[in-house]
Design a protein around this motif. Structure first.
Motif, short mmCIF file in Angstrom:
data_model
loop_
_atom_site.label_atom_id
_atom_site.label_comp_id
_atom_site.label_asym_id
_atom_site.label_seq_id
_atom_site.Cartn_x
_atom_site.Cartn_y
_atom_site.Cartn_z
N GLY A 164 1.83 -4.59 5.37
CA GLY A 164 0.78 -4.64 6.67
C GLY A 164 -0.52 -4.26 6.47
N ALA A 165 -0.94 -3.29 5.64
CA ALA A 165 -2.15 -3.21 5.00
C ALA A 165 -2.77 -4.32 4.54
CB ALA A 165 -2.33 -1.71 4.43
N GLN A 178 -2.02 -7.50 4.66
CA GLN A 178 -2.12 -8.41 5.69
C GLN A 178 -3.61 -8.14 6.62
OE1 GLN A 178 1.56 -8.28 7.41
NE2 GLN A 178 2.57 -9.33 5.65
N GLN A 179 -3.68 -6.69 7.04
CA GLN A 179 -4.84 -6.53 7.89
C GLN A 179 -6.06 -6.80 7.06
OE1 GLN A 179 -4.84 -5.87 11.16
NE2 GLN A 179 -7.11 -5.94 10.82
N ALA A 180 -5.98 -6.41 5.78
CA ALA A 180 -7.46 -6.40 4.91
C ALA A 180 -7.70 -8.07 4.88
CB ALA A 180 -6.98 -6.08 3.66
N ILE A 181 -6.50 -8.92 4.78
CA ILE A 181 -7.03 -10.44 4.84
C ILE A 181 -7.56 -10.86 6.11
CG2 ILE A 181 -5.81 -12.28 4.84
CD1 ILE A 181 -3.78 -11.41 2.78
N ILE A 182 -7.02 -10.45 7.22
CA ILE A 182 -7.30 -10.91 8.59
C ILE A 182 -8.70 -10.33 8.95
CG2 ILE A 182 -7.17 -10.19 11.22
CD1 ILE A 182 -4.08 -10.29 10.38
N THR A 183 -9.12 -9.09 8.45
CA THR A 183 -10.49 -8.53 8.45
C THR A 183 -11.65 -9.27 7.97
OG1 THR A 183 -9.57 -6.37 8.76
CG2 THR A 183 -11.66 -6.58 8.16
N THR A 223 -10.26 -6.32 -2.39
CA THR A 223 -9.15 -5.47 -1.90
C THR A 223 -8.27 -4.84 -3.09
OG1 THR A 223 -8.92 -6.67 0.31
CG2 THR A 223 -7.03 -5.26 -0.28
N LEU A 224 -8.32 -3.80 -3.37
CA LEU A 224 -7.30 -3.32 -4.47
C LEU A 224 -6.39 -2.22 -4.13
CD1 LEU A 224 -10.34 -3.88 -6.13
CD2 LEU A 224 -9.40 -2.40 -7.62
N ALA A 225 -5.17 -2.55 -4.65
CA ALA A 225 -4.11 -1.61 -4.14
C ALA A 225 -4.32 -0.12 -4.11
CB ALA A 225 -2.96 -1.81 -5.19
N GLY A 226 -5.20 0.51 -5.05
CA GLY A 226 -5.45 1.98 -5.04
C GLY A 226 -6.18 2.06 -3.76
N ARG A 227 -7.15 1.56 -3.16
CA ARG A 227 -7.67 1.82 -2.20
C ARG A 227 -6.64 1.82 -0.79
NH1 ARG A 227 -12.00 -0.94 -2.32
NH2 ARG A 227 -13.60 0.62 -2.58
N LEU A 228 -6.05 0.94 -1.05
CA LEU A 228 -5.04 0.55 0.36
C LEU A 228 -4.13 1.88 0.32
CD1 LEU A 228 -4.31 -3.26 0.37
CD2 LEU A 228 -5.81 -1.81 1.73
N LEU A 229 -3.64 2.15 -0.85
CA LEU A 229 -2.77 3.33 -0.92
C LEU A 229 -3.27 4.71 -0.82
CD1 LEU A 229 -0.73 2.21 -4.22
CD2 LEU A 229 0.22 2.34 -2.10
N SER A 230 -4.54 4.79 -1.16
CA SER A 230 -5.18 6.15 -0.97
C SER A 230 -5.28 6.01 0.76
CB SER A 230 -6.65 6.07 -1.49
OG SER A 230 -7.38 7.23 -1.38
N ASN A 231 -5.71 5.21 1.25
CA ASN A 231 -5.86 4.98 2.67
C ASN A 231 -4.46 5.23 3.65
OD1 ASN A 231 -8.67 4.53 2.54
ND2 ASN A 231 -8.44 2.32 2.84
N LEU A 232 -3.33 4.89 2.75
CA LEU A 232 -2.11 5.01 3.47
C LEU A 232 -1.68 6.46 3.43
CD1 LEU A 232 0.14 2.07 2.57
CD2 LEU A 232 -0.69 2.64 4.83
N ILE A 233 -1.85 7.01 2.34
CA ILE A 233 -1.60 8.39 2.03
C ILE A 233 -2.52 9.42 2.95
CG2 ILE A 233 -1.59 10.34 0.26
CD1 ILE A 233 -1.09 8.25 -1.69
N ALA A 234 -3.76 9.03 3.02
CA ALA A 234 -4.75 9.93 3.95
C ALA A 234 -4.29 9.73 5.22
CB ALA A 234 -5.88 9.42 3.86
#
Length: 528
Positions: free
Chosen positions: A123-124, A126-131, A92-103
């Motif tokens: 929250g993103a 934490q959700q990645a960790i749960i998944t 899980t990289l911050a860049g992917r999470l931020l890209s998804n949030l912006i999308a």
């Protein structure tokens, strides 16, 4: 989410590269040896979307998962220690999470709300960790970087909040710190470690476990001082100086007071069954009657982590064959025949870019002409077919990656890859099957008529030139099931000359070495 899953978070302080990945993997190996189902994840604060475009000379190898994720090399540690196959969810990289949030924001999914680091990015995370944790008894999460880094603050806050969301009894925090030895005063200094613990406590996290790294053994007083000033039970502090093999660390953890903490946390008091690890340690320490030298023809000479999975696969094969191993680093830019003549086998690893490619072609040529055991990986296959084509009379045979003007493009870009040369995440990535030629060397090595290996490439053998390549001494021994791509080649006139377009090093394990590497080591022994 399964309410029974327990979570272990591993953070680091003082400096980067302190050993968080090995620590996380070793804890996981011990828990798995207790009979628990263990999953593991790397959370990296980098703003990159993945590790595909990171400079390997700076960050080490790009590890590829079976589903094609280009990840940090720590996932290689995880797979080797836990003997599991990871996926995109485990990186899980911050860049992917931020890209998804912006999308999502652009798509109107936030209903006009202000999008913020807290609670949306946390929250993103934490959700990645749960998944990634689904289906396991214990899920281990390594947070990349060092506590206090600006880019990592959202991740630290996310794991702090996580304990409140799932329950504090289900979360355990381990902090890895470094204690330097000051040569002028001849003493260890714990102050940087104390400061690192204070930083973590300042963010609301008090670790139950502190791993203290050092270059050489530090006195017990250092552990007591860190426990006292860090607010940690002394039983939770493990001094972990450098060892000659990282695969000895699970045993160190299993013999330490940390086991009381881990047993209580997991509600599992079964002793870890580490017989296989003990056997591996014996084989590593064994004095060998025979030893082989493998020449690794590489262009990155300043950072051995660039080829970490390759060197680990070589060592695992040597341990399995009970022979000593010396890896001789051969600079692909300056290599000569003398370099090739002074080794028992040659290995040309994967890579990109024209720098050093002539030396790699020369290595393949030398192996063909002198019956030197040869293993080519990815680019090592491409240099092998270039060498063969040139031996057959195509003097300017080359890859269009390195010489776009060549009149004999024995290696060319795959259909659909044109124009994507500088684009991340567009290579042919992850698991792909191959079908072997009957009675071929690779069929013998795999003891099968097919195999599935991980890939990371954009260029491919041009089958138009297969007759010339064969005339130069190299034949195809493995193809994609539809026959469109060359996956394996070998030289029938040589005792061992095998190359694959894949990256078999990613599937090697310390106690289950890959057959291609075992074959190379055996051939090197025979050559001696």
């Amino acid at each position: 989410m399964d309410k029974q899953i327990k979570f272990i978070f591993v953070t680091g302080g003082v400096l980067s590269g302190v050993g968080k990945g090995i620590t996380a993997a070793s804890i996981g190996a011990v828990l798995k040896a207790k009979g628990l189902s263990v999953s593991i994840q790397k959370c990296d604060p980098y703003l990159n979307v993945d590790a595909g475009l990171l400079n390997p000379a700076e960050h080490g190898e790009c590890f590829v998962t079976k589903d094609g994720a280009e990840t940090d090399l720590d996932l290689g540690h995880y797979e080797r220690f836990l003997d599991i196959e990871l996926t995109q969810q485990n990186a899980t990289l911050a860049g992917r999470l931020l890209s998804n949030l912006i999308a999502d924001e652009r798509a109107g999914k936030f209903g006009g709300k202000t999008v913020q680091l807290i609670p949306h990015l946390t929250g993103a995370i934490q959700q990645a960790i749960i998944t990634a944790a689904k289906g396991s008894d214990v899920h281990i999460v390594e947070i990349g970087g060092t506590v206090g880094d600006y880019e990592g603050l959202s991740f630290i806050e996310a794991i702090r909040e996580f304990a409140h969301k799932v329950g504090k009894k289900r979360c355990l925090y381990a902090h890895v710190v470094y204690v330097p030895f000051i040569g002028t005063s001849k003493e260890f200094k714990s102050k940087p470690a104390q400061n690192a613990l204070n930083d973590l406590r300042g963010f609301g996290i008090v670790p139950e476990i502190v791993i203290v790294r050092s270059d050489k053994p530090a006195p017990a007083s250092i552990a007591r001082k860190i426990a006292l000033f860090g607010g940690v039970d002394e039983a939770g502090v493990l001094m972990l100086p450098n060892v000659d093999s990282v695969f000895k660390i699970p045993a160190r953890i299993a013999e330490s007071s940390l086991m009381t903490i881990l047993n209580t946390f997991t509600c599992n008091v079964a002793p870890p069954q580490l017989d296989a690890w003990a056997d591996l340690a014996l084989r590593q320490n064994k004095t060998h009657r025979e030893s082989v030298i493998v020449g690794l023809v590489a262009k990155y000479m300043d950072n051995e982590d660039t080829y970490l999975s390759v060197t680990e696969a070589l060592r695992a094969a040597a341990w399995a064959e009970n022979v000593g191993l010396t890896i001789k680093w051969i600079n692909a830019e300056t290599a000569t025949k003398r370099d090739f003549a002074n080794v028992d086998a040659l290995l040309v690893p994967g890579g990109f870019g024209v720098r050093g490619v002539d030396g790699k072609i020369a290595a393949a040529t030398y192996a063909l002409e002198n019956n030197t055991p040869y293993l080519g990986i990815c680019l090592g296959l491409q240099t092998a077919v270039i060498a063969a084509a040139r031996r057959a009379g195509l003097a300017d045979a080359h890859s269009t990656e390195f010489d776009p003007a060549t009149t004999h493009d024995v290696v060319y870009i795959m259909p659909g890859q044109e124009g994507k040369e500088s684009t991340g995440g567009t290579l042919r990535l992850g698991n792909y099957p191959a079908v072997f030629t009957a009675r071929s060397k690779v069929a013998e090595l795999y003891q099968n008529d097919h195999a599935t290996e991980r890939h990371r490439h954009r260029y491919e053998v041009n089958q138009y030139y297969l007759p010339q390549i064969k005339a130069g001494g190299v034949v195809v021994s493995g193809m994609s099931p539809d026959g469109s791509l060359v996956e394996f080649v070998e030289a029938p006139a040589c005792d061992f000359f095998v190359a694959t377009q894949a990256h078999p090093e990613f599937r090697s394990r310390p106690m289950r070495p890959h057959p291609l590497f075992t074959g190379l080591i055996r051939a090197a022994i025979d050559k001696k």
